[in-house]
Design a protein around this motif. Structure first.
Motif, short mmCIF file in Angstrom:
data_model
loop_
_atom_site.label_atom_id
_atom_site.label_comp_id
_atom_site.label_asym_id
_atom_site.label_seq_id
_atom_site.Cartn_x
_atom_site.Cartn_y
_atom_site.Cartn_z
N UNK A 125 0.84 -1.19 0.00
CA UNK A 125 0.00 0.00 0.00
C UNK A 125 0.88 1.25 0.00
N UNK A 126 1.46 1.57 1.15
CA UNK A 126 2.25 2.80 1.25
C UNK A 126 3.54 2.72 0.44
N UNK A 127 4.24 1.59 0.52
CA UNK A 127 5.48 1.47 -0.25
C UNK A 127 5.19 1.46 -1.74
N UNK A 128 4.12 0.80 -2.14
CA UNK A 128 3.76 0.77 -3.55
C UNK A 128 3.45 2.17 -4.07
N UNK A 129 2.76 2.96 -3.25
CA UNK A 129 2.48 4.34 -3.65
C UNK A 129 3.76 5.16 -3.75
#
Length: 379
Positions: A125-129
């Motif tokens: 989620x956050x890392x992918x963003x």
């Protein structure tokens, strides 16, 4: 190269040098090999390591991922292979999205799987963003799972090596995330192949041992971590049989899990007893014979569906399911109740099914993962 037909090894229609890949690097051999492999193929690799807690000072054990030594190891691999590497402080996100829920779930009598929540809420989620903010074309990880293209797009499939397969921990990967993710190790036949690749690339982590247990739980001692996170959580109570007869006392419900036999402190009985239920409200550990652990009907919620069509398109379907990471998929019938809830009927009852664990859905005719959900109450 024709952009209409030619795809690179990551399935993208451009030259590797023009393809930016963010590699999630934990500091272990798997993600290090992924980064080195892609760098050697000429991709524009950017390594990113998440610091998930205070460099191991608070809760983590030596050798856990995402803290201390492992951050150093990831940085060293990036230097060896000549690509940029960044360390991002995700400590607060990890605390709120993973550790706090782990503690609260455990206090509620469940047996949580924080590794799944970490993938779902932090890495994917956050890392992918963050990867998208870095203008990456995709994000690669060292997970042992396969991404294959089907008639309707990207599909999630089990790893070639069943002993390393991590599908149980990745069932909550959404279709949108799957479109952006890549898993370059999923096709390998064994971990030995990964280590041979690490040696081939001359990586300093080639012989590094695999991380074990949950990264922030020292030596698998869940209870001690819960007591640190929630002081006073280990209140004593009674151990009772299924008829309510008191058989002994315990030092806190958090020290017990469904299916536990050893360490109950109620020896001398004719037949072995197992933990069959945790009554958190009354601080009771309920024990019974092994047959009481057998579960046939499993209620599941927070379902993530990766199969074809809508989840509720059919009243029921035959699938295979895993109710624990260490068990092979078993035949079952999936009955959708809503877009996010279902009832799973196990054709052969299983023992030790526990709230807080995942129930992962598999196709019976292929290696495809169809999604899954969370077991939310004892059957």
């Amino acid at each position: 190269m024709s952009l209409d037909t030619a795809l690179n090894s990551l399935g993208l229609p451009k030259a590797p040098a023009d393809t930016r890949v963010v590699v999630a690097m934990s500091g272990g051999v798997d993600s290090s090999v992924v980064a080195a492999m892609l760098a050697e193929e000429g991709y524009d690799v950017v390594g990113v390591t998440l610091q998930l807690y205070d460099h191991g000072a608070a809760l983590a054990k030596k050798g856990a991922c995402c803290a201390g030594r492992d951050i150093h190891d990831a940085r060293r691999v990036a230097e060896e292979m000549g690509f940029p590497h960044y360390v991002l402080d995700y400590e607060n996100i990890f605390q709120e999205a993973v550790i706090d829920e782990f503690a609260d779930s455990y206090l509620g009598g469940a047996t949580p799987v924080p590794c799944i929540r970490c993938n779902e809420r932090v890495k994917f989620k956050d890392l992918l963003e963050t990867a998208k903010d870095l203008e990456a074309d995709c994000m690669a990880t060292g997970h042992y799972i396969q991404r294959k293209m089907g008639s309707d797009g990207a599909e999630l499939h089990c790893a070639a090596d069943a002993n390393r397969d991590q599908s149980y921990f990745l069932f909550s990967t959404t279709q949108e995330q799957l479109d952006f993710l890549r898993f370059p190790l999923g096709h390998l036949a064994s971990k030995d192949e990964t280590r041979k690749l690490a040696a081939k690339y001359g990586l300093s982590v080639a012989d590094k041992p695999d991380s074990q247990d949950i990264c922030f739980v020292p030596n698998g001692d869940y209870a001690s971590v819960i007591e640190k996170l929630r002081p006073g959580a280990a209140e004593p109570g009674e151990i009772v049989d299924h008829e309510g007869n008191v058989l002994g006392t315990h030092k806190g419900v958090i020290h017990y899990t469904i299916g536990q036999r050893r360490g109950l402190g109620i020896g001398g009985l004719a037949d072995p007893l197992y933990v069959v239920k945790l009554d958190v409200d009354n601080r009771r550990v309920i024990v019974g014979p092994k047959e009481m652990l057998a579960t046939r009907t499993v209620p599941v919620r927070e379902i993530n569906w990766l199969g074809d069509g809508g989840f509720t398109d059919r009243a029921e379907r035959e699938i295979a399911v895993k109710v624990r990471s260490t068990r092979p998929p078993a035949p079952a019938i999936l009955r959708p109740l809503s877009d996010t809830e279902a009832e799973v009927e196990l054709l052969t009852p299983e023992q030790g099914v526990s709230p807080g664990q995942a129930c992962v859905f598999y196709d019976t005719d292929s290696t495809r993962i169809l999604g899954g959900g969370w077991i939310w109450r004892g059957a």
